[in-house]
Design a protein around this motif. Sequence first.
Motif, PDB file in Angstrom:
ATOM      1  N   LEU A  55       0.829  -1.208   0.000  1.00  0.00           N
ATOM      2  CA  LEU A  55       0.000   0.000   0.000  1.00  0.00           C
ATOM      3  C   LEU A  55       0.864   1.258   0.000  1.00  0.00           C
ATOM      4  O   LEU A  55       0.630   2.196  -0.753  1.00  0.00           O
ATOM      5  CB  LEU A  55      -0.922   0.004   1.223  1.00  0.00           C
ATOM      6  CG  LEU A  55      -2.258  -0.733   1.086  1.00  0.00           C
ATOM      7  CD1 LEU A  55      -2.931  -0.865   2.444  1.00  0.00           C
ATOM      8  CD2 LEU A  55      -3.186  -0.018   0.096  1.00  0.00           C
ATOM      9  N   LYS A  56       1.879   1.236   0.851  1.00  0.00           N
ATOM     10  CA  LYS A  56       2.756   2.402   0.989  1.00  0.00           C
ATOM     11  C   LYS A  56       3.525   2.668  -0.314  1.00  0.00           C
ATOM     12  O   LYS A  56       3.614   3.802  -0.784  1.00  0.00           O
ATOM     13  CB  LYS A  56       3.733   2.148   2.145  1.00  0.00           C
ATOM     14  CG  LYS A  56       4.641   3.314   2.475  1.00  0.00           C
ATOM     15  CD  LYS A  56       5.524   2.952   3.634  1.00  0.00           C
ATOM     16  CE  LYS A  56       6.858   3.670   3.526  1.00  0.00           C
ATOM     17  NZ  LYS A  56       7.873   3.138   4.402  1.00  0.00           N
ATOM     18  N   LEU A  57       4.076   1.603  -0.896  1.00  0.00           N
ATOM     19  CA  LEU A  57       4.838   1.742  -2.138  1.00  0.00           C
ATOM     20  C   LEU A  57       3.957   2.253  -3.277  1.00  0.00           C
ATOM     21  O   LEU A  57       4.338   3.149  -4.031  1.00  0.00           O
ATOM     22  CB  LEU A  57       5.422   0.386  -2.534  1.00  0.00           C
ATOM     23  CG  LEU A  57       6.874   0.089  -2.155  1.00  0.00           C
ATOM     24  CD1 LEU A  57       7.220  -1.350  -2.527  1.00  0.00           C
ATOM     25  CD2 LEU A  57       7.838   1.048  -2.827  1.00  0.00           C
ATOM     26  N   ALA A  58       2.769   1.659  -3.404  1.00  0.00           N
ATOM     27  CA  ALA A  58       1.845   2.057  -4.474  1.00  0.00           C
ATOM     28  C   ALA A  58       1.401   3.506  -4.293  1.00  0.00           C
ATOM     29  O   ALA A  58       1.290   4.269  -5.261  1.00  0.00           O
ATOM     30  CB  ALA A  58       0.642   1.121  -4.491  1.00  0.00           C
ATOM     31  N   TYR A  59       1.178   3.901  -3.041  1.00  0.00           N
ATOM     32  CA  TYR A  59       0.769   5.278  -2.733  1.00  0.00           C
ATOM     33  C   TYR A  59       1.882   6.257  -3.124  1.00  0.00           C
ATOM     34  O   TYR A  59       1.630   7.295  -3.742  1.00  0.00           O
ATOM     35  CB  TYR A  59       0.440   5.410  -1.248  1.00  0.00           C
ATOM     36  CG  TYR A  59       0.133   6.821  -0.814  1.00  0.00           C
ATOM     37  CD1 TYR A  59      -1.090   7.421  -1.131  1.00  0.00           C
ATOM     38  CD2 TYR A  59       1.065   7.561  -0.094  1.00  0.00           C
ATOM     39  CE1 TYR A  59      -1.367   8.726  -0.748  1.00  0.00           C
ATOM     40  CE2 TYR A  59       0.800   8.871   0.296  1.00  0.00           C
ATOM     41  CZ  TYR A  59      -0.423   9.442  -0.028  1.00  0.00           C
ATOM     42  OH  TYR A  59      -0.688  10.737   0.352  1.00  0.00           O
ATOM     43  N   LYS A  60       3.138   5.893  -2.766  1.00  0.00           N
ATOM     44  CA  LYS A  60       4.277   6.765  -3.085  1.00  0.00           C
ATOM     45  C   LYS A  60       4.436   6.946  -4.585  1.00  0.00           C
ATOM     46  O   LYS A  60       4.850   7.993  -5.066  1.00  0.00           O
ATOM     47  CB  LYS A  60       5.573   6.177  -2.502  1.00  0.00           C
ATOM     48  CG  LYS A  60       5.805   6.565  -1.051  1.00  0.00           C
ATOM     49  CD  LYS A  60       7.283   6.598  -0.729  1.00  0.00           C
ATOM     50  CE  LYS A  60       7.516   7.417   0.528  1.00  0.00           C
ATOM     51  NZ  LYS A  60       8.911   7.620   0.849  1.00  0.00           N
ATOM     52  N   LYS A  61       4.122   5.880  -5.330  1.00  0.00           N
ATOM     53  CA  LYS A  61       4.280   5.946  -6.787  1.00  0.00           C
ATOM     54  C   LYS A  61       2.984   6.374  -7.479  1.00  0.00           C
ATOM     55  O   LYS A  61       2.927   6.465  -8.703  1.00  0.00           O
ATOM     56  CB  LYS A  61       4.763   4.595  -7.324  1.00  0.00           C
ATOM     57  CG  LYS A  61       6.171   4.264  -6.844  1.00  0.00           C
ATOM     58  CD  LYS A  61       6.679   2.961  -7.412  1.00  0.00           C
ATOM     59  CE  LYS A  61       8.087   2.675  -6.898  1.00  0.00           C
ATOM     60  NZ  LYS A  61       8.642   1.431  -7.417  1.00  0.00           N
TER      61      LYS A  61
END
Length: 282
Positions: A230-236
């Motif tokens: 979730l965090k990675l997808a949000y950052k990207k």
Amino acid sequence: MNFYIVIPAHNEEACIQQTLSSLVTQTLLPKHMVVVNDNSTDKTKQIVEEFTLKYDWISLVNTTSSDKHLPGSKIINAFYKGYEFLDSDYDVICKFDADLVFPNNYLQQLAFHFHTNDKLGMASGFCYIEKNNTWVLENLTRKDHIRGALKAYKKACFEQIGKLKTSMGWDTVDELLAKFYGWELLTDDSLHVKHLKPTGISYNKASKHLQGEAMYKMRYGFLITLISALKLAYKKGSFSLFKEYMGGFFKARKEKLPYLVSEEQGEFIRNLRWKGIFSKLK
């Protein structure tokens, strides 16, 4: 302090001259540098050869592999082609990408950090990318994470972690294992490294699946993988990436792929991850 550098390079004619120029003008020169020309079809080989004629401590190794840009196995297999070419007379081994421009005090500053802290196992500066004619921090990860593009390992740490894993996630599991064995990590924000090609620019759909696979292999477990994805997808800025990451995790779990770490190391990694998650909630 002896620095050995290995640079895997695949079709890097647009960048590699700047990378090598920044390394041959260091205030502390590396003792040996190997560029691995990995299946390039452009002028990468010719550019590197020009440097090998001028500097006897630069070597070129040619190898052939897939022309697909798959992060993880391809780049680490190329790294090992260069590593095998070297002897063991080094204090620090570096794996650098072929699209970086280093400040001229980069290696000297790393040497200072390694000299002054016996427990320091890994160190780096920070990657900066060009936006609107200015260089800004490439803010993809935590400030204490050493990017895969510019890894530098003290020899004892490198050997204790079992060197580099030929898998997506190699540049996370190396840090986690270093911490498991009691090594410290350092990122020096005074060292600004220009990253000429932003990370992930040529990754394909298959490689996005590999991110979730890597989380499985590092024994994150479902919940930590969910939070990390979730965090990675949000950052990207892409929800579809979240689906790719989780898809990769479930596929790896179903196929019972081999882990990169032992059960004991996996427990340490999960505890470390939970500590990091909870510290951000305070």
